[in-house]
Design a protein around this motif. Structure first.
Motif, mmCIF file in Angstrom:
data_model
loop_
_atom_site.group_PDB
_atom_site.id
_atom_site.type_symbol
_atom_site.label_atom_id
_atom_site.label_comp_id
_atom_site.label_asym_id
_atom_site.label_seq_id
_atom_site.Cartn_x
_atom_site.Cartn_y
_atom_site.Cartn_z
ATOM 1 N N LYS A 53 93.459 -13.219 39.522
ATOM 2 C CA LYS A 53 92.953 -14.024 40.642
ATOM 3 C C LYS A 53 91.468 -13.775 40.869
ATOM 4 N N LEU A 54 91.050 -12.525 40.759
ATOM 5 C CA LEU A 54 89.634 -12.201 40.922
ATOM 6 C C LEU A 54 88.811 -12.838 39.810
ATOM 7 N N ALA A 55 89.345 -12.849 38.597
ATOM 8 C CA ALA A 55 88.633 -13.444 37.471
ATOM 9 C C ALA A 55 88.445 -14.939 37.672
ATOM 10 N N VAL A 56 89.476 -15.612 38.183
ATOM 11 C CA VAL A 56 89.386 -17.060 38.428
ATOM 12 C C VAL A 56 88.341 -17.352 39.493
ATOM 13 N N ARG A 57 88.314 -16.561 40.553
ATOM 14 C CA ARG A 57 87.352 -16.792 41.643
ATOM 15 C C ARG A 57 85.915 -16.622 41.150
ATOM 16 N N ILE A 58 85.673 -15.568 40.391
ATOM 17 C CA ILE A 58 84.330 -15.338 39.863
ATOM 18 C C ILE A 58 83.948 -16.442 38.888
ATOM 19 N N PHE A 59 84.894 -16.851 38.065
ATOM 20 C CA PHE A 59 84.652 -17.890 37.069
ATOM 21 C C PHE A 59 84.291 -19.214 37.742
#
Length: 254
Positions: A53-59
Motif C-alpha cells: 500500500k505504501l508503494a502504491v501511494r508513493i508511486f
C-alpha cells in the motif's frame, strides 16, 4: 532415490566451472544496477504485502506529479494550449488504477476526443438555432446553453457505452466543449496531442519503469485479475466468514 541424487551430483560436477576469481555476469555493475532498479519497480514491490500500500501511494504521487509537470512544461515551452482540466482526473485514473478498463489507452483516447466533438457539435447546433442567445460570445447561463450541456452529456455517456470506452473524466471534456472552451482550431487540435502525451507518460511510468502489464491499446482482463487493486477491483481475497458461508451453501446444494 540415492542413485538419482548421485547422478544429479555427478552431472553438476561434470559441468565446466568458471575459474576462481573470474568475472561472471552476476558480478558486473550493469547486472547489479538492473537488479536494483528491478526491485524498485511497483510490480516487484507489490509482492511484498507488508509495504504494498505504501508503494502504491508513493508511486501514484510521483507519477501524477511528474505527468502534469511534463505536460505543463511542454505547454509553456511550445506555447501550446496543452493543459485541460479533465487531464487531472485522467492522470489519477491512469496512475492509481492503470490496469482498469477506464485506464486503457483506447478508452482514454476515444472518450476524450468523442466528448470534445459532441460538445462542440451541440454548442454550434444551439448557437445556430438560437442566435440571440450568443453562446459563443457570452458565458451566461440560459436555456439554449442548458440544452446544449445536457444533450452533450447525454450523447457522450451513450457514446462511451456504445463504443465500450467508458472514461469518466471525458464527461468534463464534453462540458467544457459545450461551454465554448474550444474556441480556436489550435485548441481543438491540442486536446488529442495532450491526451496522447499523457498516455505516452502512462506507458513509460507504468510499463517500463513500474514493471506493470499496462496495455498498449485495449483493456487486458488477465492483467486486471493479476493485480485487482490496480484495476479498481479492491481486495479479491475471501474473508473467513465468507468462506464458511460458501461451504455451508455448497453443502446444502448437495
Amino acid at each position: 532415490m540415492d542413485r538419482q541424487r548421485f547422478e544429479k551430483l555427478a552431472k553438476k560436477q561434470a559441468q565446466p566451472q568458471p575459474p576462481r576469481g573470474a568475472a561472471t555476469p552476476q558480478s558486473s555493475r550493469l547486472y547489479r544496477l538492473v537488479a536494483f532498479f528491478t526491485q524498485m519497480q511497483l510490480g516487484y514491490l507489490l509482492r511484498d504485502t507488508k509495504h504494498s500500500k505504501l508503494a502504491v501511494r508513493i508511486f501514484v504521487f510521483i507519477e501524477g506529479l511528474a505527468a502534469l509537470a511534463i505536460i505543463s512544461t511542454a505547454a509553456f515551452l511550445a506555447k501550446l494550449p496543452l493543459l485541460f482540466p479533465p487531464l487531472g482526473p485522467s492522470a489519477f485514473i491512469l496512475f492509481r488504477t492503470p490496469l482498469s478498463r477506464a485506464a486503457a489507452p483506447r478508452s482514454v483516447f476515444l472518450a476524450h476526443n468523442m466528448a470534445m466533438v459532441i460538445g462542440i457539435v451541440m454548442l454550434n447546433l444551439f448557437a445556430f438555432l438560437y442566435p440571440e442567445a450568443d453562446l459563443h460570445g457570452s458565458d451566461a447561463l440560459n436555456w439554449p446553453r442548458i440544452f446544449a450541456l445536457s444533450l452533450a452529456m447525454g450523447f457522450t455517456s451513450l457514446g462511451m457505452i456504445m463504443f465500450n470506452c467508458a472514461h469518466p473524466p471525458a464527461a468534463a471534456t464534453t462540458l467544457i466543449a459545450a461551454m465554448g472552451y474550444f474556441s480556436t482550431p489550435l485548441q481543438i487540435a491540442a486536446l488529442p496531442v495532450a491526451v496522447a502525451l499523457l498516455l505516452l507518460q502512462a506507458f513509460i511510468f507504468n510499463r517500463l519503469l513500474g514493471g506493470l502489464p499496462f496495455p498498449v491499446w485495449t483493456f487486458d482482463p488477465k492483467a486486471a485479475r493479476e493485480y485487482p487493486d490496480l484495476a479498481g477491483l479492491g481486495d479479491q481475497k475471501t474473508g473467513h466468514w465468507e468462506q464458511i458461508a460458501g461451504k455451508v451453501f455448497q453443502r446444502r446444494r448437495k
